[in-house]
Design a protein around this motif. Sequence first.
Motif, PDB file in Angstrom:
ATOM      1  N   GLU A 232     -29.838   6.045  21.452  1.00 57.72           N
ATOM      2  CA  GLU A 232     -30.955   6.274  20.529  1.00 57.72           C
ATOM      3  C   GLU A 232     -31.735   7.512  20.973  1.00 57.72           C
ATOM      4  OE1 GLU A 232     -32.083   4.515  17.774  1.00 57.72           O
ATOM      5  OE2 GLU A 232     -30.235   3.370  17.880  1.00 57.72           O
ATOM      6  N   LEU A 233     -31.559   7.889  22.225  1.00 57.31           N
ATOM      7  CA  LEU A 233     -32.300   9.013  22.808  1.00 57.31           C
ATOM      8  C   LEU A 233     -31.695  10.338  22.356  1.00 57.31           C
ATOM      9  CD1 LEU A 233     -32.549   7.614  26.465  1.00 57.31           C
ATOM     10  CD2 LEU A 233     -34.359   7.623  24.722  1.00 57.31           C
ATOM     11  N   PRO A 234     -32.427  11.446  22.579  1.00 59.14           N
ATOM     12  CA  PRO A 234     -31.852  12.756  22.280  1.00 59.14           C
ATOM     13  C   PRO A 234     -30.572  12.997  23.106  1.00 59.14           C
ATOM     14  CG  PRO A 234     -34.210  12.931  22.703  1.00 59.14           C
ATOM     15  CD  PRO A 234     -33.817  11.524  23.039  1.00 59.14           C
ATOM     16  N   VAL A 235     -29.683  13.802  22.561  1.00 60.73           N
ATOM     17  CA  VAL A 235     -28.353  14.021  23.141  1.00 60.73           C
ATOM     18  C   VAL A 235     -28.392  14.311  24.652  1.00 60.73           C
ATOM     19  CG1 VAL A 235     -26.358  15.570  23.105  1.00 60.73           C
ATOM     20  CG2 VAL A 235     -27.337  14.772  20.954  1.00 60.73           C
ATOM     21  N   ASP A 236     -29.285  15.195  25.079  1.00 53.81           N
ATOM     22  CA  ASP A 236     -29.309  15.571  26.496  1.00 53.81           C
ATOM     23  C   ASP A 236     -29.785  14.436  27.397  1.00 53.81           C
ATOM     24  OD1 ASP A 236     -28.253  18.054  26.017  1.00 53.81           O
ATOM     25  OD2 ASP A 236     -30.204  19.042  25.833  1.00 53.81           O
ATOM     26  N   ASP A 237     -30.675  13.604  26.864  1.00 54.77           N
ATOM     27  CA  ASP A 237     -31.147  12.457  27.655  1.00 54.77           C
ATOM     28  C   ASP A 237     -30.045  11.414  27.784  1.00 54.77           C
ATOM     29  OD1 ASP A 237     -33.478  13.857  27.616  1.00 54.77           O
ATOM     30  OD2 ASP A 237     -34.579  12.466  26.334  1.00 54.77           O
ATOM     31  N   VAL A 238     -29.274  11.252  26.724  1.00 57.95           N
ATOM     32  CA  VAL A 238     -28.132  10.345  26.801  1.00 57.95           C
ATOM     33  C   VAL A 238     -27.164  10.880  27.854  1.00 57.95           C
ATOM     34  CG1 VAL A 238     -26.243   9.239  25.543  1.00 57.95           C
ATOM     35  CG2 VAL A 238     -28.354   9.858  24.327  1.00 57.95           C
ATOM     36  N   PHE A 239     -26.962  12.189  27.821  1.00 59.37           N
ATOM     37  CA  PHE A 239     -25.988  12.771  28.753  1.00 59.37           C
ATOM     38  C   PHE A 239     -26.438  12.627  30.209  1.00 59.37           C
ATOM     39  CE2 PHE A 239     -23.844  16.294  31.012  1.00 59.37           C
ATOM     40  CZ  PHE A 239     -22.557  15.792  30.902  1.00 59.37           C
ATOM     41  N   ALA A 240     -27.728  12.645  30.451  1.00 55.24           N
ATOM     42  CA  ALA A 240     -28.208  12.448  31.828  1.00 55.24           C
ATOM     43  C   ALA A 240     -27.731  11.081  32.336  1.00 55.24           C
ATOM     44  CB  ALA A 240     -29.727  12.549  31.869  1.00 55.24           C
ATOM     45  N   GLN A 241     -27.760  10.080  31.454  1.00 54.86           N
ATOM     46  CA  GLN A 241     -27.292   8.743  31.848  1.00 54.86           C
ATOM     47  C   GLN A 241     -25.775   8.731  32.039  1.00 54.86           C
ATOM     48  OE1 GLN A 241     -28.715   5.840  28.971  1.00 54.86           O
ATOM     49  NE2 GLN A 241     -30.856   6.369  29.303  1.00 54.86           N
ATOM     50  N   VAL A 242     -25.091   9.462  31.154  1.00 52.68           N
ATOM     51  CA  VAL A 242     -23.626   9.545  31.237  1.00 52.68           C
ATOM     52  C   VAL A 242     -23.217  10.188  32.563  1.00 52.68           C
ATOM     53  CG1 VAL A 242     -21.607  10.730  30.257  1.00 52.68           C
ATOM     54  CG2 VAL A 242     -23.263   9.625  28.739  1.00 52.68           C
ATOM     55  N   ALA A 243     -23.887  11.300  32.895  1.00 52.86           N
ATOM     56  CA  ALA A 243     -23.527  12.043  34.107  1.00 52.86           C
ATOM     57  C   ALA A 243     -23.729  11.183  35.353  1.00 52.86           C
ATOM     58  CB  ALA A 243     -24.353  13.326  34.193  1.00 52.86           C
ATOM     59  N   LYS A 244     -24.772  10.359  35.338  1.00 48.19           N
ATOM     60  CA  LYS A 244     -25.028   9.473  36.471  1.00 48.19           C
ATOM     61  C   LYS A 244     -23.854   8.505  36.678  1.00 48.19           C
ATOM     62  CE  LYS A 244     -29.340   7.378  37.921  1.00 48.19           C
ATOM     63  NZ  LYS A 244     -30.554   6.728  37.402  1.00 48.19           N
ATOM     64  N   ALA A 245     -23.376   7.970  35.564  1.00 46.67           N
ATOM     65  CA  ALA A 245     -22.262   7.020  35.644  1.00 46.67           C
ATOM     66  C   ALA A 245     -20.993   7.703  36.154  1.00 46.67           C
ATOM     67  CB  ALA A 245     -22.014   6.391  34.272  1.00 46.67           C
ATOM     68  N   ILE A 246     -20.758   8.938  35.731  1.00 47.38           N
ATOM     69  CA  ILE A 246     -19.544   9.644  36.149  1.00 47.38           C
ATOM     70  C   ILE A 246     -19.680  10.111  37.601  1.00 47.38           C
ATOM     71  CG2 ILE A 246     -18.076  11.655  35.728  1.00 47.38           C
ATOM     72  CD1 ILE A 246     -18.550  11.229  32.790  1.00 47.38           C
ATOM     73  N   ASP A 247     -20.852  10.610  37.961  1.00 48.63           N
ATOM     74  CA  ASP A 247     -21.062  11.052  39.352  1.00 48.63           C
ATOM     75  C   ASP A 247     -20.802   9.897  40.334  1.00 48.63           C
ATOM     76  OD1 ASP A 247     -21.653  13.647  38.648  1.00 48.63           O
ATOM     77  OD2 ASP A 247     -23.822  13.329  38.597  1.00 48.63           O
ATOM     78  N   ALA A 248     -21.136   8.710  39.918  1.00 47.13           N
ATOM     79  CA  ALA A 248     -20.946   7.551  40.799  1.00 47.13           C
ATOM     80  C   ALA A 248     -19.469   7.273  41.090  1.00 47.13           C
ATOM     81  CB  ALA A 248     -21.604   6.321  40.174  1.00 47.13           C
ATOM     82  N   LEU A 249     -18.574   7.846  40.287  1.00 46.68           N
ATOM     83  CA  LEU A 249     -17.139   7.635  40.489  1.00 46.68           C
ATOM     84  C   LEU A 249     -16.587   8.575  41.572  1.00 46.68           C
ATOM     85  CD1 LEU A 249     -15.901   7.687  36.771  1.00 46.68           C
ATOM     86  CD2 LEU A 249     -16.265   5.656  38.184  1.00 46.68           C
ATOM     87  N   HIS A 250     -17.313   9.658  41.827  1.00 42.88           N
ATOM     88  CA  HIS A 250     -16.746  10.699  42.704  1.00 42.88           C
ATOM     89  C   HIS A 250     -17.142  10.532  44.162  1.00 42.88           C
ATOM     90  CE1 HIS A 250     -16.444  13.130  38.802  1.00 42.88           C
ATOM     91  NE2 HIS A 250     -15.244  12.701  39.129  1.00 42.88           N
TER      92      HIS A 250
END
Length: 201
Positions: free
Chosen positions: A183-201
């Motif tokens: 529901e958030l603006p695209v970049d704010d959603v992506f901040a959450q996405v990046a956190k999830a992906i960073d946790a994989l590395h």
Amino acid sequence: MADKIKDAKIIFVVGGPGSGKGTQCEKIVAKYGYTHLSSGDLLRAEVSSGSERGKTLQAIMQKGRARPAERLAACRDTVLDMIKDAMIAKAGVSKGFLIDGYPREVKQGEEFEKKIGKPCLLLYVDAKGETMVKRLMKRGETSGRADDNEETIKKRLDLYYKATEPVIAFYEGRGIVRKVDSELPVDDVFAQVAKAIDALH
Ligand code: ADP
Ligand code: MG
């Protein structure tokens, strides 16, 4: 197959139609260099290529426009084959695969794992029903997608809730679901996405 892609990460990107899966996948590709495979885009590309497989699919998709559930069933094996072909083509060079809009049903997820491999993350792009309808109606003004019209959108949403929510529950059980608030603006959603992906590395 499993051997060649064993070091690559497999991420399922799931969410309703218009939730923002494609938008977030583009940003993941730009930041992490993953390969983006959208089941819907693969289907549409096969149809416009005019291949035999494409012609068969076109007939199914046309007939099934008003019946998304039948269309889903009829396209099931072909979609998995196309994803597999596209992954093989990139095996060894891709660090990760974004499987966008897949699995639509628990059964598809099981088939995928049998034939290809296990996902390490299920990214759940979550938006409200009314938000998705609004976005799709707007996208329909320019997308040229025959299924971006009000009647078909309602059916796609119904099917999503019925078929895909069990998918999320299934992978919750494995502890690999990360939900982002689309529901958030695209970049704010992506901040959450990046956190999830960073946790994989
Ligand atoms: P999906 O691939 O899940 O069907 P898309 O990424 O194509 O969804 O997004 C559907 C529409 O909504 C697009 O027109 C897109 O620009 C818009 N959109 C996507 N994410 C957002 C967002 N967070 N806020 C506002 N509009 C968005
Ligand atoms: Mg999409």
